[in-house]
Design a protein around this motif. Structure first.
Motif, PDB file in Angstrom:
ATOM      1  N   ASP A   1       0.834  -1.210   0.000  1.00  0.00           N
ATOM      2  CA  ASP A   1       0.000   0.000   0.000  1.00  0.00           C
ATOM      3  C   ASP A   1       0.868   1.260   0.000  1.00  0.00           C
ATOM      4  O   ASP A   1       0.694   2.160   0.813  1.00  0.00           O
ATOM      5  CB  ASP A   1      -0.948   0.011   1.198  1.00  0.00           C
ATOM      6  CG  ASP A   1      -1.984   1.145   1.095  1.00  0.00           C
ATOM      7  OD1 ASP A   1      -2.279   1.573  -0.036  1.00  0.00           O
ATOM      8  OD2 ASP A   1      -2.457   1.603   2.162  1.00  0.00           O
ATOM      9  N   VAL A   2       1.803   1.329  -0.941  1.00  0.00           N
ATOM     10  CA  VAL A   2       2.672   2.497  -1.083  1.00  0.00           C
ATOM     11  C   VAL A   2       2.856   2.785  -2.569  1.00  0.00           C
ATOM     12  O   VAL A   2       2.602   1.930  -3.431  1.00  0.00           O
ATOM     13  CB  VAL A   2       4.060   2.284  -0.434  1.00  0.00           C
ATOM     14  CG1 VAL A   2       3.938   2.075   1.064  1.00  0.00           C
ATOM     15  CG2 VAL A   2       4.790   1.124  -1.104  1.00  0.00           C
ATOM     16  N   TYR A   3       3.288   4.005  -2.869  1.00  0.00           N
ATOM     17  CA  TYR A   3       3.664   4.377  -4.227  1.00  0.00           C
ATOM     18  C   TYR A   3       5.188   4.497  -4.303  1.00  0.00           C
ATOM     19  O   TYR A   3       5.816   5.040  -3.383  1.00  0.00           O
ATOM     20  CB  TYR A   3       3.039   5.720  -4.624  1.00  0.00           C
ATOM     21  CG  TYR A   3       1.619   5.609  -5.136  1.00  0.00           C
ATOM     22  CD1 TYR A   3       1.370   5.390  -6.486  1.00  0.00           C
ATOM     23  CD2 TYR A   3       0.536   5.729  -4.268  1.00  0.00           C
ATOM     24  CE1 TYR A   3       0.072   5.283  -6.961  1.00  0.00           C
ATOM     25  CE2 TYR A   3      -0.768   5.623  -4.734  1.00  0.00           C
ATOM     26  CZ  TYR A   3      -0.986   5.408  -6.091  1.00  0.00           C
ATOM     27  OH  TYR A   3      -2.270   5.302  -6.558  1.00  0.00           O
ATOM     28  N   ARG A   4       5.770   3.984  -5.387  1.00  0.00           N
ATOM     29  CA  ARG A   4       7.199   4.150  -5.609  1.00  0.00           C
ATOM     30  C   ARG A   4       7.410   5.276  -6.620  1.00  0.00           C
ATOM     31  O   ARG A   4       6.879   5.236  -7.724  1.00  0.00           O
ATOM     32  CB  ARG A   4       7.829   2.855  -6.133  1.00  0.00           C
ATOM     33  CG  ARG A   4       9.359   2.937  -6.236  1.00  0.00           C
ATOM     34  CD  ARG A   4       9.957   1.641  -6.753  1.00  0.00           C
ATOM     35  NE  ARG A   4       9.567   1.384  -8.129  1.00  0.00           N
ATOM     36  CZ  ARG A   4       8.961   0.271  -8.543  1.00  0.00           C
ATOM     37  NH1 ARG A   4       8.645  -0.675  -7.670  1.00  0.00           N
ATOM     38  NH2 ARG A   4       8.650   0.102  -9.808  1.00  0.00           N
ATOM     39  N   CYS A   5       8.164   6.286  -6.224  1.00  0.00           N
ATOM     40  CA  CYS A   5       8.374   7.459  -7.064  1.00  0.00           C
ATOM     41  C   CYS A   5       9.506   7.214  -8.059  1.00  0.00           C
ATOM     42  O   CYS A   5      10.247   6.212  -7.939  1.00  0.00           O
ATOM     43  CB  CYS A   5       8.658   8.683  -6.202  1.00  0.00           C
ATOM     44  SG  CYS A   5      10.333   8.729  -5.535  1.00  0.00           S
ATOM     45  N   PRO A   6       9.710   8.092  -9.053  1.00  0.00           N
ATOM     46  CA  PRO A   6      10.787   7.907 -10.039  1.00  0.00           C
ATOM     47  C   PRO A   6      12.178   7.848  -9.422  1.00  0.00           C
ATOM     48  O   PRO A   6      13.102   7.295 -10.030  1.00  0.00           O
ATOM     49  CB  PRO A   6      10.634   9.136 -10.946  1.00  0.00           C
ATOM     50  CG  PRO A   6       9.189   9.496 -10.848  1.00  0.00           C
ATOM     51  CD  PRO A   6       8.818   9.211  -9.427  1.00  0.00           C
ATOM     52  N   ALA A   7      12.335   8.413  -8.218  1.00  0.00           N
ATOM     53  CA  ALA A   7      13.645   8.378  -7.552  1.00  0.00           C
ATOM     54  C   ALA A   7      13.829   7.113  -6.715  1.00  0.00           C
ATOM     55  O   ALA A   7      14.886   6.914  -6.108  1.00  0.00           O
ATOM     56  CB  ALA A   7      13.814   9.612  -6.675  1.00  0.00           C
ATOM     57  N   GLY A   8      12.791   6.263  -6.662  1.00  0.00           N
ATOM     58  CA  GLY A   8      12.894   5.012  -5.908  1.00  0.00           C
ATOM     59  C   GLY A   8      12.395   5.102  -4.485  1.00  0.00           C
ATOM     60  O   GLY A   8      12.376   4.094  -3.769  1.00  0.00           O
ATOM     61  N   GLU A   9      11.996   6.279  -4.023  1.00  0.00           N
ATOM     62  CA  GLU A   9      11.460   6.422  -2.670  1.00  0.00           C
ATOM     63  C   GLU A   9      10.019   5.927  -2.628  1.00  0.00           C
ATOM     64  O   GLU A   9       9.319   5.900  -3.651  1.00  0.00           O
ATOM     65  CB  GLU A   9      11.517   7.890  -2.226  1.00  0.00           C
ATOM     66  CG  GLU A   9      12.925   8.443  -2.093  1.00  0.00           C
ATOM     67  CD  GLU A   9      13.681   7.855  -0.915  1.00  0.00           C
ATOM     68  OE1 GLU A   9      13.003   7.294  -0.019  1.00  0.00           O
ATOM     69  OE2 GLU A   9      14.920   7.948  -0.894  1.00  0.00           O
ATOM     70  N   LYS A  10       9.563   5.543  -1.428  1.00  0.00           N
ATOM     71  CA  LYS A  10       8.209   5.050  -1.261  1.00  0.00           C
ATOM     72  C   LYS A  10       7.337   6.065  -0.522  1.00  0.00           C
ATOM     73  O   LYS A  10       7.709   6.560   0.535  1.00  0.00           O
ATOM     74  CB  LYS A  10       8.224   3.720  -0.505  1.00  0.00           C
ATOM     75  CG  LYS A  10       8.869   2.599  -1.312  1.00  0.00           C
ATOM     76  CD  LYS A  10       8.834   1.276  -0.581  1.00  0.00           C
ATOM     77  CE  LYS A  10       9.449   0.168  -1.438  1.00  0.00           C
ATOM     78  NZ  LYS A  10       9.445  -1.144  -0.736  1.00  0.00           N
ATOM     79  N   LEU A  11       6.190   6.363  -1.127  1.00  0.00           N
ATOM     80  CA  LEU A  11       5.228   7.286  -0.534  1.00  0.00           C
ATOM     81  C   LEU A  11       4.188   6.464   0.214  1.00  0.00           C
ATOM     82  O   LEU A  11       3.468   5.659  -0.396  1.00  0.00           O
ATOM     83  CB  LEU A  11       4.548   8.146  -1.598  1.00  0.00           C
ATOM     84  CG  LEU A  11       5.364   9.270  -2.248  1.00  0.00           C
ATOM     85  CD1 LEU A  11       6.452   8.713  -3.164  1.00  0.00           C
ATOM     86  CD2 LEU A  11       4.451  10.208  -3.040  1.00  0.00           C
ATOM     87  N   ALA A  12       4.085   6.666   1.518  1.00  0.00           N
ATOM     88  CA  ALA A  12       3.152   5.901   2.343  1.00  0.00           C
ATOM     89  C   ALA A  12       1.860   6.682   2.556  1.00  0.00           C
ATOM     90  O   ALA A  12       1.818   7.915   2.419  1.00  0.00           O
ATOM     91  CB  ALA A  12       3.792   5.582   3.692  1.00  0.00           C
TER      92      ALA A  12
END
Length: 288
Positions: free
Chosen positions: A155-166
C-alpha cells in the motif's frame, strides 16, 4: 422638430420594452438549474465540444453498437451536455437488450468518470477506456501520477527516484474518499525540481482506484480497442446524420426528439438486418 421628438420617444419606449424583456430572460436564466435557456427549443442545451467556439445548442444522442453486426442495441436522447455521466446507464441498457450475464464495453475518454466505471463493475460490465490527461504537473514538464507505481502489497507508491510514498491520511473531495500518500524524502531529492514545487509530492488515490486501474490494464492489453470503437460506433452515427440531413432533428422538445431518434434507429437497424440476412430470411424470422 416635434416629429423628431415623437420618433425619439417611440424609440425610447421600444428600448425600455426590450430591456424589460431581457431582464425577464435574465431572471429565468438565473433560476434555471443549469443556467441555460434555449429560445428556439426549451429542452435544448449547449453541448460540450473539444474545439473552442465550436459548441452548439442541440441534444446529446447516446448509442451502444455491437461489434459483430454493427446494430444499435441501445440508445438514448438526453440534453446533458457532457458524456461523463452516461457510461453506466448505456452499458446496463445494452446488457439488458442483449440479455447477457456480462458485457465488455469500450468507450472514449469523454466517458471517463470513476463512479461510472465502478457502477459498471458492480453491474458485471468490463469497461475499457483511456483516462484523460489532466495533470498540471505533466503539462508543466514534471513527473505525473502515471510515473508513480502503486505497490498494492505494501500500500505504497514508488516514485521515479525510488522512494516510497506511504499513506498518511484520507480526505473527502467532492464526495469521494481520497487516500493521500507522501514521503519526507522530497526535500533532499535530486529529482525534486522535476517532480514538485512544494516541500513534498503528494499522490491521491481514490478508495475505488482499483476499478480505474483495471480499465487501464484492459486498454494496455488491447491497444486496438479504441480503433475498433471508432469503426463500430461512429459509422452508424455518420449514416444516421447523412439520412437525417444537415439539420438532423426536425422535431422540438425532448419527448418528440426521442421518438424521432427511435424511428431513425429502427430504420437503420432494419437496413442492417436486410443487408445481413436478406429479405426472405428476415420475413421468415418476423413470422416465427
Amino acid at each position: 422638430m416635434q416629429l423628431t421628438k415623437t420618433r425619439l420617444k417611440e424609440k425610447l419606449a421600444k428600448l425600455e420594452e426590450e430591456v424589460k424583456r431581457l431582464a425577464a430572460i435574465e431572471k429565468a436564466l438565473l433560476a434555471s438549474p443549469d443556467k441555460q435557456i434555449s429560445l428556439t427549443d426549451p429542452d435544448c442545451r449547449s453541448m460540450a465540444t473539444s474545439g473552442r467556439g465550436s459548441g452548439m445548442v442541440a441534444y446529446n444522442v447516446q448509442s451502444a453498437v455491437d461489434t459483430t453486426n454493427h446494430l444499435i442495441v441501445a440508445h438514448e436522447v438526453t440534453n446533458v451536455g457532457a458524456d461523463r455521466s452516461q457510461l453506466a446507464t448505456m452499458a446496463q441498457a445494452a446488457k439488458a437488450a442483449l440479455r447477457s450475464d456480462n458485457l465488455d464495453v469500450v468507450a472514449d475518454r469523454g466517458y471517463f468518470k470513476g463512479e461510472q466505471i465502478l457502477a459498471c463493475e458492480q453491474a458485471v460490465v468490463a469497461v475499457t477506456l483511456p483516462k484523460p490527461q489532466t495533470s498540471g504537473a505533466k503539462s508543466a514538464g514534471r513527473f505525473g501520477k502515471p510515473d508513480f507505481v502503486y505497490l498494492a502489497k505494501d500500500d505504497v507508491y514508488r516514485c521515479p527516484a525510488g522512494e516510497k510514498l506511504a499513506h498518511h491520511f484520507t480526505a473527502d473531495e467532492d464526495g469521494q474518499k481520497m487516500r493521500i500518500y507522501l514521503t519526507k524524502a522530497c526535500r533532499t531529492c535530486p529529482l525534486k525540481d522535476q517532480c514538485t514545487t512544494s516541500n513534498e509530492r503528494r499522490i491521491k488515490r481514490w478508495e475505488h482506484e482499483h476499478v480505474v486501474e483495471a480499465a487501464q490494464t484492459r486498454l494496455d492489453q488491447n491497444p486496438q480497442a479504441m480503433r475498433v470503437r471508432r469503426q463500430t460506433v461512429e459509422h452508424p452515427f455518420a449514416t444516421l446524420k447523412m439520412r437525417m440531413g444537415a439539420t438532423h432533428f426536425l422535431m422540438k422538445r425532448l419527448p418528440n426528439v426521442a421518438t424521432e431518434m427511435a424511428l431513425n434507429v429502427l430504420s437503420y437497424n432494419l437496413t442492417r438486418v436486410l443487408n445481413i440476412l436478406g429479405v426472405e430470411p428476415l420475413l421468415a424470422a418476423m413470422r416465427a
